[in-house]
Design an enzyme around this catalytic site. Structure first.
Site, short mmCIF file in Angstrom:
data_model
loop_
_atom_site.label_atom_id
_atom_site.label_comp_id
_atom_site.label_asym_id
_atom_site.label_seq_id
_atom_site.Cartn_x
_atom_site.Cartn_y
_atom_site.Cartn_z
N LYS A 203 0.78 -1.21 -0.15
CA LYS A 203 0.14 -0.04 -0.07
C LYS A 203 0.79 1.24 0.05
CE LYS A 203 -3.91 0.40 1.99
NZ LYS A 203 -5.10 0.36 3.00
N GLU A 209 10.25 -5.97 3.85
CA GLU A 209 10.52 -7.16 3.20
C GLU A 209 10.12 -7.31 1.55
OE1 GLU A 209 8.76 -7.91 7.38
OE2 GLU A 209 8.39 -6.31 5.81
N GLY A 265 -5.52 -4.24 4.47
CA GLY A 265 -5.00 -5.41 3.93
C GLY A 265 -5.13 -6.68 3.88
N ARG A 266 -5.69 -7.25 5.18
CA ARG A 266 -6.22 -8.52 5.35
C ARG A 266 -7.74 -8.84 4.74
NH1 ARG A 266 -5.69 -5.54 9.75
NH2 ARG A 266 -7.28 -5.53 11.30
N GLU A 351 -4.87 -10.65 13.84
CA GLU A 351 -4.38 -9.31 13.65
C GLU A 351 -5.71 -8.26 13.98
OE1 GLU A 351 -1.30 -8.06 10.85
OE2 GLU A 351 -2.99 -7.13 9.88
N HIS A 382 -2.26 -37.48 12.85
CA HIS A 382 -0.89 -38.20 13.58
C HIS A 382 -0.01 -37.13 13.95
CE1 HIS A 382 -2.40 -41.97 11.04
NE2 HIS A 382 -2.81 -41.01 10.45
N LYS A 508 8.50 -3.59 14.07
CA LYS A 508 9.22 -3.20 12.96
C LYS A 508 9.95 -1.92 12.93
CE LYS A 508 5.92 -3.23 9.30
NZ LYS A 508 4.69 -2.79 8.68
#
Length: 545
Positions: A203, A209, A265-266, A351, A382, A508
């Site tokens: 954005k 990253e 964003g999510r 979040e 398992h 961050k």
């Protein structure tokens, strides 16, 4: 959980139901029918939750008294409900074109959304036909790399994998998210730079990253063109609200697709953030995804609470988290195509709901987000199901199944579904000591009783089953929208802002301070805490050893 953080109005129901095993509750077929509700391609079965009619009615009275409909309508209408950032929350407007109900969202927002969809559709068609030169894209693209993190990665990643049977032939999809260089290194050794299209999703176009990974791939492609910047630019698209920053980085403005402040964003899969998905499955199927989500939007806007799937899911979470004190929930899809669902839900729920103060800055009066975890069945059985069946902690589960698979291996799928149904039944019913003792035939009485104790299953462990008719663009859109609205409802009921994420920022900002100390650009580390200083010293010592 401390008593004061439990929902006291439910205490009498918790105490009563503590004396009633799920074995008994499941004998009431009328109760089961009420706790199974359908919306479009989704069947929601809550009959294995520790709820009876009285407890459900108490939860319903609580939600009705909360004015949830007015809060819901405010979100759909684009009112500023993200108060800490003074933003509307309009992810539902992104798919309003597929809704049967008229959208109350602002007309200008609906117009810019449709313009973006039209623009995406034209690009997708051109890339699919092999010639997107009119859009500034190099010919012969075979691989799409989406670079983003968090909401710029998890939604598209989930959907691209989930909808693999609907992929456009001749295009492969890849996702690069972590700042760890290993994935970038492997991609560069597997792909042809001249046939790779990179989509950078950020954005602000400042995400560390994302820009690091973008720079690595830009250098890689640049080497293939001997530094020709114009040729390199034909391999990049961007999705961002900061067109100037993207252009300065090297993506022409005409190749930047929009992001808006009214979508977090999510919650952004339905926008240009889903560009990599649209390229992977084609625009027809991308529109079908939007329509599936819009179907649940319509359902959420119109169904009464006792038939409303998002409301019911939120009430069950409230019951398990605040009345029963359960600190986590396992999500186990019995579908390999939904491998990334749990990771997606971790961000969507934790979040959004991992908050401890209200929008007014006051401490919350109850526990908020549970820890979401899990993996696909039958692998999960398992790994950790031993603890779920016989461990000391009760963990509610969410099983997700698909009635009709995308393949013709009927025997495999029947075995998969039989395991899902069996695990849900076993967790609820358990096995009594007497039943286990009757099965123990060898050894003396003492040995038989010891073995029977170990083979006793307490049962009475709650689970939800969500069954999709098939895994299609429509049903996936419906499933994701179901969880989105559940998150909205829990934010409303807990009195928190589900649409900001200040907790992501502190680490961050500290990382930005530490980075110069790692690359040798900062000699004075006295501002850092003692543990950080010691680790920096250890890292430098090993690097120079």
């Amino acid at each position: 959980m401390s008593p004061e953080r439990r929902s006291s109005f439910l205490a009498e129901h918790v105490d009563r139901l503590a004396r009633t095993h799920l074995r008994e509750l499941l004998k009431d077929t009328a109760r089961g029918k009420r706790l199974r509700q359908r919306a479009g391609p989704i069947l929601l079965d809550l009959s294995r939750q520790k709820l009876d009619e009285a407890a459900l009615e108490a939860l319903g009275a609580h939600v009705e008294a909360s004015a949830w409909q007015a809060a819901r309508d405010a979100m759909f209408a684009g009112e500023v409900i993200n108060t800490s950032e003074q933003r509307a929350v309009l992810h539902t407007a992104l798919r309003a074109s597929g809704s049967q109900l008229a959208s109350p969202a602002p007309r200008e927002a609906l117009d810019v959304i449709e313009q973006a969809l039209q623009r995406i559709g034209a690009l997708v068609q051109a890339v699919g036909q092999g010639d997107a030169s009119d859009f500034g894209i190099a010919p012969g693209i075979t691989d799409i790399v989406n670079i983003g993190i968090g909401g710029s990665d998890l939604g598209p990643r989930l959907a691209v994998r989930a909808l693999a049977p609907f992929h456009v032939p001749g295009l492969r999809s890849h996702f690069l998210t972590n700042v760890d260089g290993q994935s970038a290194y492997e991609l560069m050794h597997a792909l042809d730079p001249k046939r790779t299209l990179v989509i950078i999703v950020s954005k602000t176009f400042t995400t560390q990253e994302t820009l690091l990974n973008g720079g690595v791939l830009r250098d890689w492609i640049s080497r293939a063109y001997e530094g020709d910047a114009k040729a390199v630019s034909r391999h990049f698209l961007a999705v961002s609200a900061n067109v100037a920053a993207a252009e300065s980085w090297g993506v022409p403005a005409a190749q930047v697709y929009p992001m808006w402040d009214f979508v977090g964003g999510r919650f952004s899969l339905w926008s240009a953030v889903g560009l990599s998905l649209a390229l992977a499955i084609g625009m027809y199927n991308f529109r079908a995804l939007l329509a599936g989500a819009a179907h649940i939007d319509d359902h959420f806007r119109s169904a009464p609470w006792h038939e409303n799937l998002p409301v019911l899911l939120s009430l069950v979470e409230l019951w398990n988290r605040n009345a029963q004190g359960r600190g986590s929930r396992a999500v186990v899809p019995y579908a390999d195509l939904l491998t990334d669902l749990t990771s997606y839900l971790q961000q969507l729920e934790m979040e959004s709901l991992g908050k401890q103060v209200s929008p007014q800055g006051q401490p919350v009066t109850q526990a908020t987000s549970a820890v979401v975890w899990g993996s696909v069945g039958t692998n999960a059985q398992h790994a950790y199901f031993q603890a779920l069946h016989q461990g000391t902690d009760v963990v509610p589960l969410e099983f997700i199944g698909v009635v009709k698979p995308a393949h013709d291996l009927r025997g495999n799928h029947d075995a998969l579904l039989s395991n899902l149904l069996a695990q849900a039944a076993a967790l609820a019913l358990g096995k009594t000591f007497d039943e286990a003792l009757a099965e123990a035939r060898d050894g003396d009485e003492s040995a038989r009783r010891a073995l029977a104790a170990q083979r006793t299953f307490p049962g009475d462990r709650p689970s939800t089953v969500i069954m999709l008719d098939a895994l299609t663009p429509e049903s996936l859109g419906a499933l994701i929208a179901l969880y989105e609205h559940k998150v909205f409802m829990l934010g409303h009921l807990w009195g928190i802002n589900a649409f900001d994420q200040w907790g992501v920022e502190l680490g961050k900002s500290i990382a930005r301070q530490i980075l110069p100390a790692l690359d040798g650009g900062l000699e004075d580390t006295s501002a850092f805490d003692s543990a950080t200083r010691a680790l920096l010293e250890a890292i430098h010592a090993r690097r120079t050893a």
